[in-house]
Design a protein around this motif. Structure first.
Motif, PDB file in Angstrom:
ATOM      1  N   ILE A 100      -3.402 -17.053   8.296  1.00 30.61           N
ATOM      2  CA  ILE A 100      -4.527 -16.249   7.817  1.00 30.61           C
ATOM      3  C   ILE A 100      -4.690 -16.503   6.324  1.00 30.61           C
ATOM      4  N   ASP A 101      -5.910 -16.247   5.814  1.00 30.45           N
ATOM      5  CA  ASP A 101      -6.138 -16.503   4.388  1.00 30.45           C
ATOM      6  C   ASP A 101      -6.330 -15.230   3.577  1.00 30.45           C
ATOM      7  N   SER A 102      -6.435 -14.085   4.228  1.00 32.86           N
ATOM      8  CA  SER A 102      -6.549 -12.833   3.491  1.00 32.86           C
ATOM      9  C   SER A 102      -6.327 -11.656   4.431  1.00 32.86           C
ATOM     10  N   VAL A 103      -5.959 -10.543   3.848  1.00 31.31           N
ATOM     11  CA  VAL A 103      -5.794  -9.313   4.608  1.00 31.31           C
ATOM     12  C   VAL A 103      -6.068  -8.154   3.667  1.00 31.31           C
ATOM     13  N   GLU A 104      -6.611  -7.068   4.203  1.00 31.39           N
ATOM     14  CA  GLU A 104      -6.914  -5.900   3.390  1.00 31.39           C
ATOM     15  C   GLU A 104      -6.430  -4.649   4.103  1.00 31.39           C
ATOM     16  N   ILE A 105      -5.659  -3.823   3.392  1.00 31.70           N
ATOM     17  CA  ILE A 105      -5.185  -2.547   3.918  1.00 31.70           C
ATOM     18  C   ILE A 105      -5.521  -1.479   2.893  1.00 31.70           C
ATOM     19  N   GLU A 106      -6.259  -0.448   3.343  1.00 31.80           N
ATOM     20  CA  GLU A 106      -6.715   0.610   2.450  1.00 31.80           C
ATOM     21  C   GLU A 106      -7.483  -0.046   1.304  1.00 31.80           C
ATOM     22  N   ASN A 107      -7.059   0.162   0.065  1.00 32.16           N
ATOM     23  CA  ASN A 107      -7.783  -0.454  -1.048  1.00 32.16           C
ATOM     24  C   ASN A 107      -6.949  -1.526  -1.748  1.00 32.16           C
ATOM     25  N   VAL A 108      -6.077  -2.162  -0.968  1.00 32.33           N
ATOM     26  CA  VAL A 108      -5.278  -3.288  -1.463  1.00 32.33           C
ATOM     27  C   VAL A 108      -5.598  -4.523  -0.631  1.00 32.33           C
ATOM     28  N   SER A 109      -5.984  -5.591  -1.304  1.00 34.18           N
ATOM     29  CA  SER A 109      -6.244  -6.849  -0.600  1.00 34.18           C
ATOM     30  C   SER A 109      -5.288  -7.922  -1.113  1.00 34.18           C
ATOM     31  N   PRO A 124       0.814  -1.223   0.000  1.00 29.90           N
ATOM     32  CA  PRO A 124       0.000   0.000   0.000  1.00 29.90           C
ATOM     33  C   PRO A 124       0.846   1.271   0.000  1.00 29.90           C
ATOM     34  N   ALA A 125       1.977   1.238   0.690  1.00 25.07           N
ATOM     35  CA  ALA A 125       2.834   2.424   0.739  1.00 25.07           C
ATOM     36  C   ALA A 125       3.465   2.690  -0.622  1.00 25.07           C
ATOM     37  N   LEU A 126       3.776   1.622  -1.355  1.00 28.83           N
ATOM     38  CA  LEU A 126       4.407   1.779  -2.659  1.00 28.83           C
ATOM     39  C   LEU A 126       3.441   2.303  -3.711  1.00 28.83           C
ATOM     40  N   ILE A 127       2.255   1.734  -3.764  1.00 25.27           N
ATOM     41  CA  ILE A 127       1.343   2.044  -4.866  1.00 25.27           C
ATOM     42  C   ILE A 127       0.335   3.123  -4.519  1.00 25.27           C
ATOM     43  N   GLY A 128       0.353   3.611  -3.269  1.00 26.37           N
ATOM     44  CA  GLY A 128      -0.523   4.710  -2.907  1.00 26.37           C
ATOM     45  C   GLY A 128      -1.981   4.299  -2.779  1.00 26.37           C
ATOM     46  N   SER A 129      -2.841   5.280  -2.636  1.00 22.36           N
ATOM     47  CA  SER A 129      -4.269   5.003  -2.435  1.00 22.36           C
ATOM     48  C   SER A 129      -5.164   5.603  -3.509  1.00 22.36           C
ATOM     49  N   ASN A 130      -4.566   6.326  -4.449  1.00 18.38           N
ATOM     50  CA  ASN A 130      -5.362   6.994  -5.482  1.00 18.38           C
ATOM     51  C   ASN A 130      -5.579   6.080  -6.686  1.00 18.38           C
ATOM     52  N   HIS A 131      -6.222   4.935  -6.424  1.00 17.24           N
ATOM     53  CA  HIS A 131      -6.496   3.984  -7.498  1.00 17.24           C
ATOM     54  C   HIS A 131      -7.664   3.103  -7.070  1.00 17.24           C
ATOM     55  N   PRO A 132      -8.309   2.428  -8.014  1.00 16.75           N
ATOM     56  CA  PRO A 132      -9.392   1.506  -7.655  1.00 16.75           C
ATOM     57  C   PRO A 132      -8.864   0.373  -6.782  1.00 16.75           C
ATOM     58  N   PRO A 133      -9.738  -0.341  -6.093  1.00 18.36           N
ATOM     59  CA  PRO A 133      -9.292  -1.467  -5.266  1.00 18.36           C
ATOM     60  C   PRO A 133      -8.479  -2.473  -6.078  1.00 18.36           C
ATOM     61  N   MET A 134      -7.384  -2.938  -5.482  1.00 16.08           N
ATOM     62  CA  MET A 134      -6.508  -3.924  -6.123  1.00 16.08           C
ATOM     63  C   MET A 134      -6.542  -5.226  -5.329  1.00 16.08           C
ATOM     64  N   THR A 135      -6.524  -6.333  -6.044  1.00 22.58           N
ATOM     65  CA  THR A 135      -6.479  -7.634  -5.393  1.00 22.58           C
ATOM     66  C   THR A 135      -5.258  -8.410  -5.876  1.00 22.58           C
ATOM     67  N   PHE A 136      -4.418  -8.798  -4.948  1.00 17.58           N
ATOM     68  CA  PHE A 136      -3.276  -9.655  -5.230  1.00 17.58           C
ATOM     69  C   PHE A 136      -3.562 -11.027  -4.615  1.00 17.58           C
ATOM     70  N   ARG A 137      -3.093 -12.084  -5.254  1.00 12.06           N
ATOM     71  CA  ARG A 137      -3.312 -13.434  -4.745  1.00 12.06           C
ATOM     72  C   ARG A 137      -1.967 -14.140  -4.612  1.00 12.06           C
ATOM     73  N   LEU A 138      -1.721 -14.687  -3.449  1.00 10.15           N
ATOM     74  CA  LEU A 138      -0.495 -15.444  -3.200  1.00 10.15           C
ATOM     75  C   LEU A 138      -0.837 -16.922  -3.148  1.00 10.15           C
TER      76      LEU A 138
END
Length: 226
Positions: free
Chosen positions: A182-191, A159-173
């Protein structure tokens, strides 16, 4: 350009300090954590201090040897990490023109980060971008800790790298042969979601590759890379 690898590349002492501080929360003193490393707690507090990966792995083994290889311990250590701990590599990532450029820097210079994983260049498969993760070099006895820590660090840094001025982003590991606490986490608009799989990979929408970075500065990025 080939990526940097190996155990001969020093890294910021903060990676060791975060492990020691995590262990302290469980009643383990710094001397026990640093036994056999040749380091003192003061060594980890110097702003420009560095430690060798072999010292870091010894710290982890000391902690696990005394506290047990309990699930979640790596997550605790990784959650203490922040962008400032990445040093010059962090500036190179932040100033990259696009997210794709930042990922390119990350996989090429991953040996300068806190991670012991090896990353590949993104591969576009349909609508997704796939960054393959090679964990074969991780010692089996501390693999759980290291992967947990990398996951928690990614959650802190993305979240610190890509900022918050964008639509929600979803990354999958996707992880093979490892269960995360844990199976998921969400901070700001990055999950960031975690799934069991037959491969180790980070997957995200391919369209994000061309997304501009909020602090893009190609000249600064080039200076940092040099």
């Amino acid at each position: 350009m080939a990526s940097l690898t190996g155990l001969d590349v020093a890294r910021p002492a903060a990676v060791g300090r975060h492990i020691v501080e995590t262990a302290a929360q469980h009643g383990l003193d710094a001397a026990a954590c640093l036994s056999g490393t040749g380091l003192s707690h003061d060594d980890l507090l110097e702003p420009e201090a560095e430690i060798m990966p072999t010292q870091e792995l010894a710290i982890i083994r000391n902690v696990i040897g005394r506290l047990g290889n309990r699930p979640g311990l790596g997550l605790e250590a990784g959650s203490r990490y922040n962008l400032a701990d990445t040093g010059i590599l962090g500036y190179a990532l932040m100033s990259s023109p696009t997210l794709g450029d930042a990922i390119d820097v990350a996989w090429r210079y991953v040996a300068l980060s806190a991670s012991h994983l090896t990353l590949s260049a993104p591969e576009i498969t349909g609508t997704e971008a796939v960054v393959a993760i090679d964990d074969t070099q991780l010692p089996k006895d501390i693999r759980q800790f290291l992967i947990e820590r990398d996951f928690a660090m990614a959650v802190r840094i993305l979240p610190a790298l890509i900022g918050s001025n964008h639509p929600p982003m979803t990354f999958r590991l996707e992880l093979a042969g490892l269960t995360m606490p844990i199976d998921s986490v969400e901070i700001e608009n990055v999950s960031l979601a975690v799934q069991n799989s037959d491969r180790n990979a980070l997957i995200f929408p391919a369209e994000l590759i061309s997304q501009p970075m909020p602090a893009a500065d190609p000249q600064t990025a080039a200076i940092c890379i040099r």
